[in-house]
Design a protein around this motif. Structure first.
Motif, PDB file in Angstrom:
ATOM      1  N   TRP A  95       0.603  -1.298  -0.033  1.00  0.00           N
ATOM      2  CA  TRP A  95      -0.487  -0.528   0.002  1.00  0.00           C
ATOM      3  C   TRP A  95       0.677   1.035   0.262  1.00  0.00           C
ATOM      4  O   TRP A  95       2.281   1.248   0.739  1.00  0.00           O
ATOM      5  CB  TRP A  95      -1.192   0.112   0.866  1.00  0.00           C
ATOM      6  CG  TRP A  95      -1.460  -1.298   1.055  1.00  0.00           C
ATOM      7  CD1 TRP A  95      -1.773  -2.499   2.130  1.00  0.00           C
ATOM      8  CD2 TRP A  95      -2.125  -1.230   0.424  1.00  0.00           C
ATOM      9  NE1 TRP A  95      -2.556  -3.527   1.634  1.00  0.00           N
ATOM     10  CE2 TRP A  95      -3.612  -3.188   0.593  1.00  0.00           C
ATOM     11  CE3 TRP A  95      -3.996  -0.901  -0.756  1.00  0.00           C
ATOM     12  CZ2 TRP A  95      -4.721  -3.172   0.232  1.00  0.00           C
ATOM     13  CZ3 TRP A  95      -5.013  -1.086  -1.152  1.00  0.00           C
ATOM     14  CH2 TRP A  95      -5.077  -2.630  -0.854  1.00  0.00           C
TER      15      TRP A  95
ATOM     16  N   ASN B  51      -1.974   6.205  -3.253  1.00  0.00           N
ATOM     17  CA  ASN B  51      -3.128   5.315  -3.036  1.00  0.00           C
ATOM     18  C   ASN B  51      -3.129   5.178  -4.391  1.00  0.00           C
ATOM     19  O   ASN B  51      -4.249   4.562  -5.409  1.00  0.00           O
ATOM     20  CB  ASN B  51      -4.238   6.132  -3.283  1.00  0.00           C
ATOM     21  CG  ASN B  51      -4.606   6.059  -1.833  1.00  0.00           C
ATOM     22  OD1 ASN B  51      -4.333   5.718  -1.308  1.00  0.00           O
ATOM     23  ND2 ASN B  51      -5.644   7.519  -1.676  1.00  0.00           N
TER      24      ASN B  51
ATOM     25  N   HIS C  89      -1.392   2.174  -5.886  1.00  0.00           N
ATOM     26  CA  HIS C  89      -2.016   1.197  -5.210  1.00  0.00           C
ATOM     27  C   HIS C  89      -3.883   0.909  -5.672  1.00  0.00           C
ATOM     28  O   HIS C  89      -4.454  -0.487  -6.595  1.00  0.00           O
ATOM     29  CB  HIS C  89      -1.710   0.064  -3.828  1.00  0.00           C
ATOM     30  CG  HIS C  89      -2.110  -0.810  -3.667  1.00  0.00           C
ATOM     31  ND1 HIS C  89      -1.737  -2.184  -3.135  1.00  0.00           N
ATOM     32  CD2 HIS C  89      -3.202  -2.633  -4.481  1.00  0.00           C
ATOM     33  CE1 HIS C  89      -2.315  -3.228  -2.389  1.00  0.00           C
ATOM     34  NE2 HIS C  89      -2.643  -3.116  -3.379  1.00  0.00           N
ATOM     35  N   LEU C  90      -4.564   1.774  -4.961  1.00  0.00           N
ATOM     36  CA  LEU C  90      -6.231   1.702  -5.440  1.00  0.00           C
ATOM     37  C   LEU C  90      -6.825   1.916  -6.438  1.00  0.00           C
ATOM     38  O   LEU C  90      -7.278   1.576  -7.033  1.00  0.00           O
ATOM     39  CB  LEU C  90      -6.613   2.727  -3.331  1.00  0.00           C
ATOM     40  CG  LEU C  90      -6.733   1.894  -2.254  1.00  0.00           C
ATOM     41  CD1 LEU C  90      -7.101   3.622  -1.095  1.00  0.00           C
ATOM     42  CD2 LEU C  90      -7.039   1.200  -2.310  1.00  0.00           C
TER      43      LEU C  90
ATOM     44  N   PRO D  87      -4.110  -4.086   4.975  1.00  0.00           N
ATOM     45  CA  PRO D  87      -4.997  -3.003   4.090  1.00  0.00           C
ATOM     46  C   PRO D  87      -5.023  -2.525   5.053  1.00  0.00           C
ATOM     47  O   PRO D  87      -4.470  -2.060   6.274  1.00  0.00           O
ATOM     48  CB  PRO D  87      -5.883  -3.188   3.517  1.00  0.00           C
ATOM     49  CG  PRO D  87      -7.078  -4.411   5.083  1.00  0.00           C
ATOM     50  CD  PRO D  87      -5.070  -5.262   5.077  1.00  0.00           C
TER      51      PRO D  87
ATOM     52  N   ALA E 175      -7.701   1.843   2.776  1.00  0.00           N
ATOM     53  CA  ALA E 175      -7.845   0.496   1.342  1.00  0.00           C
ATOM     54  C   ALA E 175      -9.175  -0.202   2.472  1.00  0.00           C
ATOM     55  O   ALA E 175     -10.476  -0.567   1.765  1.00  0.00           O
ATOM     56  CB  ALA E 175      -6.894  -0.918   1.439  1.00  0.00           C
TER      57      ALA E 175
END
Length: 116
Positions: A31, A35, A37-38, A79, A83
């Motif tokens: 993570w 963000n 990754h998100l 997370p 997340a």
């Protein structure tokens, strides 16, 4: 394949007894504070949603007709709060489309952070 391959389906499984199709996303990414990754995960989930809504799932797996659908997210890393918030929102959106989102660590190894 993994979450970074945003245009593909990582794995499909059918539990005939439970009448549930599992569309699995393998997510080994760490993570990040930006963000990225998100956003990558959001693209991947959108690909899965399109796969279901366009009828591609039924073409790829005709036995899945009439089955419940679950997107299973296997995470390597625990997370973050951001997340978890994203998952909560995503769960509601998918639930409204009769798709369940489940997430967690690899059942055998857990999250990386829990390993010694």
């Amino acid at each position: 394949m993994s979450v970074v391959d945003t245009d593909s389906i990582d794995a499909i499984g059918l539990d005939k007894e439970a009448k549930r199709v599992f569309l699995t996303i393998v997510d080994p990414l760490v993570w990040d504070s930006e963000n990225v990754h998100l956003f990558t995960l959001q693209e991947k989930i959108n690909t899965y949603l399109h796969f279901v809504e366009s009828g591609e799932l039924l073409k790829a797996m005709p036995d899945s007709e009439g089955c419940d659908i679950a997107i299973e997210l296997i995470l390597k890393h625990m997370p973050t709060d951001d997340a978890i918030s994203f998952f909560d929102k995503t769960m509601q959106i998918l639930f409204d489309k009769n798709i369940v989102l489940v997430f967690g660590p690899n059942k055998e190894t857990g999250y990386v952070e829990q390993q010694s």
